[in-house]
Motif scaffolding. Sequence first.
Motif, PDB file in Angstrom:
ATOM      1  N   HIS A 108      31.981  38.422  38.483  1.00  7.52           N
ATOM      2  CA  HIS A 108      33.767  38.093  38.528  1.00  7.52           C
ATOM      3  C   HIS A 108      33.991  37.195  38.915  1.00  7.52           C
ATOM      4  O   HIS A 108      35.196  37.064  38.589  1.00  7.52           O
ATOM      5  CB  HIS A 108      33.344  39.764  39.742  1.00  7.52           C
ATOM      6  CG  HIS A 108      34.435  40.201  40.322  1.00  7.52           C
ATOM      7  ND1 HIS A 108      35.580  39.087  41.514  1.00  7.52           N
ATOM      8  CD2 HIS A 108      35.273  41.617  39.939  1.00  7.52           C
ATOM      9  CE1 HIS A 108      36.909  40.081  40.857  1.00  7.52           C
ATOM     10  NE2 HIS A 108      36.992  41.171  40.321  1.00  7.52           N
ATOM     11  N   ASP A 151      37.195  35.090  37.396  1.00  6.00           N
ATOM     12  CA  ASP A 151      37.918  35.042  38.014  1.00  6.00           C
ATOM     13  C   ASP A 151      38.668  34.032  38.237  1.00  6.00           C
ATOM     14  O   ASP A 151      40.241  33.662  38.139  1.00  6.00           O
ATOM     15  CB  ASP A 151      38.145  35.726  39.407  1.00  6.00           C
ATOM     16  CG  ASP A 151      39.310  35.822  40.042  1.00  6.00           C
ATOM     17  OD1 ASP A 151      40.254  36.769  39.700  1.00  6.00           O
ATOM     18  OD2 ASP A 151      40.046  35.677  40.947  1.00  6.00           O
ATOM     19  N   ASN A 202      41.935  32.794  36.367  1.00  7.43           N
ATOM     20  CA  ASN A 202      43.262  32.526  37.465  1.00  7.43           C
ATOM     21  C   ASN A 202      43.719  31.258  38.134  1.00  7.43           C
ATOM     22  O   ASN A 202      44.549  31.026  38.671  1.00  7.43           O
ATOM     23  CB  ASN A 202      43.027  33.653  38.510  1.00  7.43           C
ATOM     24  CG  ASN A 202      43.405  34.638  37.657  1.00  7.43           C
ATOM     25  OD1 ASN A 202      44.109  34.951  37.901  1.00  7.43           O
ATOM     26  ND2 ASN A 202      42.690  36.007  39.136  1.00  7.43           N
ATOM     27  N   ARG A 258      42.159  39.059  32.614  1.00 10.19           N
ATOM     28  CA  ARG A 258      43.122  39.598  33.896  1.00 10.19           C
ATOM     29  C   ARG A 258      42.398  40.937  33.490  1.00 10.19           C
ATOM     30  O   ARG A 258      42.416  41.811  34.857  1.00 10.19           O
ATOM     31  CB  ARG A 258      43.866  39.217  34.240  1.00 10.19           C
ATOM     32  CG  ARG A 258      44.503  37.668  34.752  1.00 10.19           C
ATOM     33  CD  ARG A 258      46.358  37.576  35.116  1.00 10.19           C
ATOM     34  NE  ARG A 258      45.575  35.784  35.641  1.00 10.19           N
ATOM     35  CZ  ARG A 258      47.318  35.568  36.038  1.00 10.19           C
ATOM     36  NH1 ARG A 258      48.255  36.016  35.316  1.00 10.19           N
ATOM     37  NH2 ARG A 258      47.392  34.423  36.265  1.00 10.19           N
ATOM     38  N   ARG A 259      43.123  41.618  32.547  1.00  3.63           N
ATOM     39  CA  ARG A 259      43.214  43.264  32.349  1.00  3.63           C
ATOM     40  C   ARG A 259      40.880  43.311  32.492  1.00  3.63           C
ATOM     41  O   ARG A 259      41.642  44.505  33.326  1.00  3.63           O
ATOM     42  CB  ARG A 259      43.808  43.431  30.987  1.00  3.63           C
ATOM     43  CG  ARG A 259      43.485  45.138  30.785  1.00  3.63           C
ATOM     44  CD  ARG A 259      43.730  45.473  29.505  1.00  3.63           C
ATOM     45  NE  ARG A 259      43.457  45.354  28.839  1.00  3.63           N
ATOM     46  CZ  ARG A 259      42.127  45.953  28.271  1.00  3.63           C
ATOM     47  NH1 ARG A 259      41.861  46.910  28.739  1.00  3.63           N
ATOM     48  NH2 ARG A 259      41.788  45.907  26.911  1.00  3.63           N
ATOM     49  N   THR A 260      40.646  41.921  31.830  1.00  2.00           N
ATOM     50  CA  THR A 260      38.971  42.899  32.665  1.00  2.00           C
ATOM     51  C   THR A 260      38.547  42.952  33.861  1.00  2.00           C
ATOM     52  O   THR A 260      37.456  43.739  33.994  1.00  2.00           O
ATOM     53  CB  THR A 260      38.400  41.937  30.939  1.00  2.00           C
ATOM     54  OG1 THR A 260      38.495  41.875  30.181  1.00  2.00           O
ATOM     55  CG2 THR A 260      37.001  42.239  31.837  1.00  2.00           C
ATOM     56  N   ARG A 293      40.265  43.747  36.257  1.00  5.33           N
ATOM     57  CA  ARG A 293      40.319  45.131  37.083  1.00  5.33           C
ATOM     58  C   ARG A 293      39.332  46.174  36.421  1.00  5.33           C
ATOM     59  O   ARG A 293      39.225  46.754  37.287  1.00  5.33           O
ATOM     60  CB  ARG A 293      42.254  45.527  35.995  1.00  5.33           C
ATOM     61  CG  ARG A 293      43.343  44.422  37.777  1.00  5.33           C
ATOM     62  CD  ARG A 293      44.328  45.283  37.393  1.00  5.33           C
ATOM     63  NE  ARG A 293      44.708  45.431  35.723  1.00  5.33           N
ATOM     64  CZ  ARG A 293      45.332  44.021  35.281  1.00  5.33           C
ATOM     65  NH1 ARG A 293      45.959  43.165  35.147  1.00  5.33           N
ATOM     66  NH2 ARG A 293      45.982  44.105  33.695  1.00  5.33           N
ATOM     67  N   ASP A 320      36.950  45.326  38.324  1.00  6.40           N
ATOM     68  CA  ASP A 320      37.272  46.280  39.495  1.00  6.40           C
ATOM     69  C   ASP A 320      36.921  48.152  40.338  1.00  6.40           C
ATOM     70  O   ASP A 320      36.268  48.093  40.486  1.00  6.40           O
ATOM     71  CB  ASP A 320      38.272  45.569  40.739  1.00  6.40           C
ATOM     72  CG  ASP A 320      38.372  44.687  40.479  1.00  6.40           C
ATOM     73  OD1 ASP A 320      36.896  43.532  40.762  1.00  6.40           O
ATOM     74  OD2 ASP A 320      39.419  43.691  40.661  1.00  6.40           O
ATOM     75  N   THR A 321      37.721  48.172  38.963  1.00  7.89           N
ATOM     76  CA  THR A 321      37.424  50.205  39.148  1.00  7.89           C
ATOM     77  C   THR A 321      36.418  50.502  38.549  1.00  7.89           C
ATOM     78  O   THR A 321      35.576  51.409  39.821  1.00  7.89           O
ATOM     79  CB  THR A 321      38.891  50.213  38.354  1.00  7.89           C
ATOM     80  OG1 THR A 321      39.714  49.930  37.967  1.00  7.89           O
ATOM     81  CG2 THR A 321      38.878  51.633  37.893  1.00  7.89           C
TER      82      THR A 321
END
Length: 137
Positions: free
Chosen positions: A9, A13, A17, A100-102, A104, A107-108
């Motif tokens: 992760h 990230d 980012n 970024r969608r991946t 998220r 994380d979910t």
Amino acid sequence: MGGTISFDHDGLDKFANTDLKNFLDEFEKSEAYKAVVQFSSQGGSGTGAAGTPYTKLLPGYQTFPSALSLQNGFTGLCTTLAADLDTLGKQVLAAQRELRRTIRLMDTAHEEAMTAAEMLEVLNTVISAGGNKPTGK
């Protein structure tokens, strides 16, 4: 030939980012990129007079066919290169959004994941409610 790609992760990230953001920032601020755009058909026809930047190749007297051909060829090269660089920038931006969608989604999924102990507890409750416990046969 085949291999395994793994990522965590934090690494994903950082790549999305920080690394891709830095690439896009440097790309947009690049003087070389700006020069290619200016020398392309999108640019002007500045000849360096009155402090304006050169935005048109000036190979010599334009009545020489080779000079005009060189000027047009260079403009065509810069036009193609500017379009390709623009496409590259859009693709990197799209990749950054997808990463970024991946993140998220990861994380979910992490928040919704059950531990093995929690899963066994649920299964024991379900099995106990039915009154029949497996005999192991």
